[in-house]
Design an enzyme around this catalytic site. Structure first.
Site, PDB file in Angstrom:
ATOM      1  N   LYS A 192       0.829  -1.206   0.000  1.00  0.00           N
ATOM      2  CA  LYS A 192       0.000   0.000   0.000  1.00  0.00           C
ATOM      3  C   LYS A 192       0.870   1.266   0.000  1.00  0.00           C
ATOM      4  O   LYS A 192       2.089   1.182   0.210  1.00  0.00           O
ATOM      5  CB  LYS A 192      -0.919  -0.026   1.220  1.00  0.00           C
ATOM      6  CG  LYS A 192      -1.905  -1.187   1.194  1.00  0.00           C
ATOM      7  CD  LYS A 192      -2.734  -1.199   2.466  1.00  0.00           C
ATOM      8  CE  LYS A 192      -3.738  -2.336   2.473  1.00  0.00           C
ATOM      9  NZ  LYS A 192      -4.550  -2.322   3.691  1.00  0.00           N
ATOM     10  N   TYR A 206     -12.240  -3.050  -3.622  1.00  0.00           N
ATOM     11  CA  TYR A 206     -12.787  -3.135  -2.263  1.00  0.00           C
ATOM     12  C   TYR A 206     -14.314  -3.162  -2.251  1.00  0.00           C
ATOM     13  O   TYR A 206     -14.938  -2.776  -1.265  1.00  0.00           O
ATOM     14  CB  TYR A 206     -12.277  -1.966  -1.415  1.00  0.00           C
ATOM     15  CG  TYR A 206     -10.829  -2.084  -1.038  1.00  0.00           C
ATOM     16  CD1 TYR A 206     -10.390  -3.081  -0.164  1.00  0.00           C
ATOM     17  CD2 TYR A 206      -9.884  -1.202  -1.541  1.00  0.00           C
ATOM     18  CE1 TYR A 206      -9.055  -3.196   0.189  1.00  0.00           C
ATOM     19  CE2 TYR A 206      -8.544  -1.306  -1.189  1.00  0.00           C
ATOM     20  CZ  TYR A 206      -8.138  -2.301  -0.321  1.00  0.00           C
ATOM     21  OH  TYR A 206      -6.816  -2.410   0.029  1.00  0.00           O
ATOM     22  N   THR A 212      -4.699  -8.466  10.110  1.00  0.00           N
ATOM     23  CA  THR A 212      -5.079  -7.169   9.550  1.00  0.00           C
ATOM     24  C   THR A 212      -4.764  -6.036  10.527  1.00  0.00           C
ATOM     25  O   THR A 212      -4.280  -4.983  10.127  1.00  0.00           O
ATOM     26  CB  THR A 212      -6.578  -7.167   9.181  1.00  0.00           C
ATOM     27  OG1 THR A 212      -6.807  -8.204   8.222  1.00  0.00           O
ATOM     28  CG2 THR A 212      -6.995  -5.843   8.583  1.00  0.00           C
ATOM     29  N   ARG A 252       3.337  -7.138   8.959  1.00  0.00           N
ATOM     30  CA  ARG A 252       2.607  -6.127   9.722  1.00  0.00           C
ATOM     31  C   ARG A 252       3.101  -6.044  11.168  1.00  0.00           C
ATOM     32  O   ARG A 252       3.131  -4.965  11.753  1.00  0.00           O
ATOM     33  CB  ARG A 252       1.113  -6.413   9.674  1.00  0.00           C
ATOM     34  CG  ARG A 252       0.517  -6.190   8.286  1.00  0.00           C
ATOM     35  CD  ARG A 252      -0.934  -6.594   8.247  1.00  0.00           C
ATOM     36  NE  ARG A 252      -1.535  -6.339   6.956  1.00  0.00           N
ATOM     37  CZ  ARG A 252      -2.474  -7.094   6.419  1.00  0.00           C
ATOM     38  NH1 ARG A 252      -2.931  -8.151   7.074  1.00  0.00           N
ATOM     39  NH2 ARG A 252      -2.985  -6.791   5.246  1.00  0.00           N
ATOM     40  N   ASN A 280      -1.566  -0.426   7.409  1.00  0.00           N
ATOM     41  CA  ASN A 280      -1.038  -1.763   7.685  1.00  0.00           C
ATOM     42  C   ASN A 280      -0.172  -2.337   6.566  1.00  0.00           C
ATOM     43  O   ASN A 280       0.010  -3.528   6.450  1.00  0.00           O
ATOM     44  CB  ASN A 280      -2.156  -2.728   8.087  1.00  0.00           C
ATOM     45  CG  ASN A 280      -3.124  -3.033   6.977  1.00  0.00           C
ATOM     46  OD1 ASN A 280      -3.006  -2.530   5.858  1.00  0.00           O
ATOM     47  ND2 ASN A 280      -4.109  -3.856   7.274  1.00  0.00           N
ATOM     48  N   HIS A 283      -1.769  -5.465   1.379  1.00  0.00           N
ATOM     49  CA  HIS A 283      -3.023  -6.190   1.163  1.00  0.00           C
ATOM     50  C   HIS A 283      -2.635  -7.557   0.631  1.00  0.00           C
ATOM     51  O   HIS A 283      -1.706  -7.681  -0.172  1.00  0.00           O
ATOM     52  CB  HIS A 283      -3.895  -5.477   0.125  1.00  0.00           C
ATOM     53  CG  HIS A 283      -4.987  -6.362  -0.399  1.00  0.00           C
ATOM     54  ND1 HIS A 283      -6.187  -6.502   0.248  1.00  0.00           N
ATOM     55  CD2 HIS A 283      -5.030  -7.196  -1.469  1.00  0.00           C
ATOM     56  CE1 HIS A 283      -6.937  -7.371  -0.415  1.00  0.00           C
ATOM     57  NE2 HIS A 283      -6.254  -7.805  -1.459  1.00  0.00           N
ATOM     58  N   GLU A 294      -8.766 -10.634  -7.984  1.00  0.00           N
ATOM     59  CA  GLU A 294      -7.873  -9.495  -7.789  1.00  0.00           C
ATOM     60  C   GLU A 294      -6.767  -9.462  -8.840  1.00  0.00           C
ATOM     61  O   GLU A 294      -6.438  -8.397  -9.370  1.00  0.00           O
ATOM     62  CB  GLU A 294      -7.283  -9.533  -6.377  1.00  0.00           C
ATOM     63  CG  GLU A 294      -8.325  -9.262  -5.319  1.00  0.00           C
ATOM     64  CD  GLU A 294      -7.864  -9.478  -3.894  1.00  0.00           C
ATOM     65  OE1 GLU A 294      -8.611  -9.092  -2.987  1.00  0.00           O
ATOM     66  OE2 GLU A 294      -6.747 -10.022  -3.676  1.00  0.00           O
TER      67      GLU A 294
END
Length: 152
Positions: A11, A51, A93, A104, A114, A117, A128
């Site tokens: 991210k 999402y 998560t 993470r 975080n 993904h 995806e």
């Protein structure tokens, strides 16, 4: 041996913090094969599609805005149990619930930042991957380390 593919995205917070290399190393060191990689800044419509299952959540608008705020390193990794093990490498998560040694657990504190993904099922991984990559962007090859990672 049956292999599968998983979608992993670093991210904007992970890209901005210079974590692309260390995160790629985690998957490579585990023995997974990188079959696609690109740095992209997706538009809002693309992120809303990605999402879509979260569209009714109160955090959805902020999530989309954040994910559109900078580049994302989109990747496809391949290997035995790539989806399940990819999730294990990422950690929970909520980074505060992630074990030390996970991505993470080592690099994040807040859920909203975080770092990564990861696909949560083989079915979602296929969706995806198709959303983020054209079929011709996926590479098919035998890794030189294959016989040293897998016994069959």
């Amino acid at each position: 041996m049956s292999t599968e593919q998983t979608f992993i995205a670093i991210k904007p917070d992970g890209v901005q913090r210079g974590l692309v290399g260390p995160i790629i190393s985690r998957f490579e060191n585990r023995g997974y094969k990188l079959v696609a990689l690109k740095l992209v800044t997706p538009g809002v419509a693309h992120l809303e599609a990605h999402y879509a299952d979260l569209k009714d959540k109160p955090f959805f608008p902020g999530l989309v805005k954040y994910m559109a705020s900078g580049p994302i390193a989109a990747m496809v990794w391949e290997g035995k149990d790539a989806v399940k093990t990819g999730r294990t490498l990422l950690g929970a998560t909520n980074p505060l619930a992630s074990a030390p040694g996970t991505i993470r657990g080592d690099y994040a504190i807040d859920v909203g930042r975080n770092v990564c993904h990861g696909s949560d099922s083989v079915e979602n991984a296929k969706k995806e991957i198709a959303l983020w990559f054209k079929p011709e962007e996926l590479n098919s090859y035998k890794s030189a380390s294959y016989d040293w990672v897998y016994e069959n």
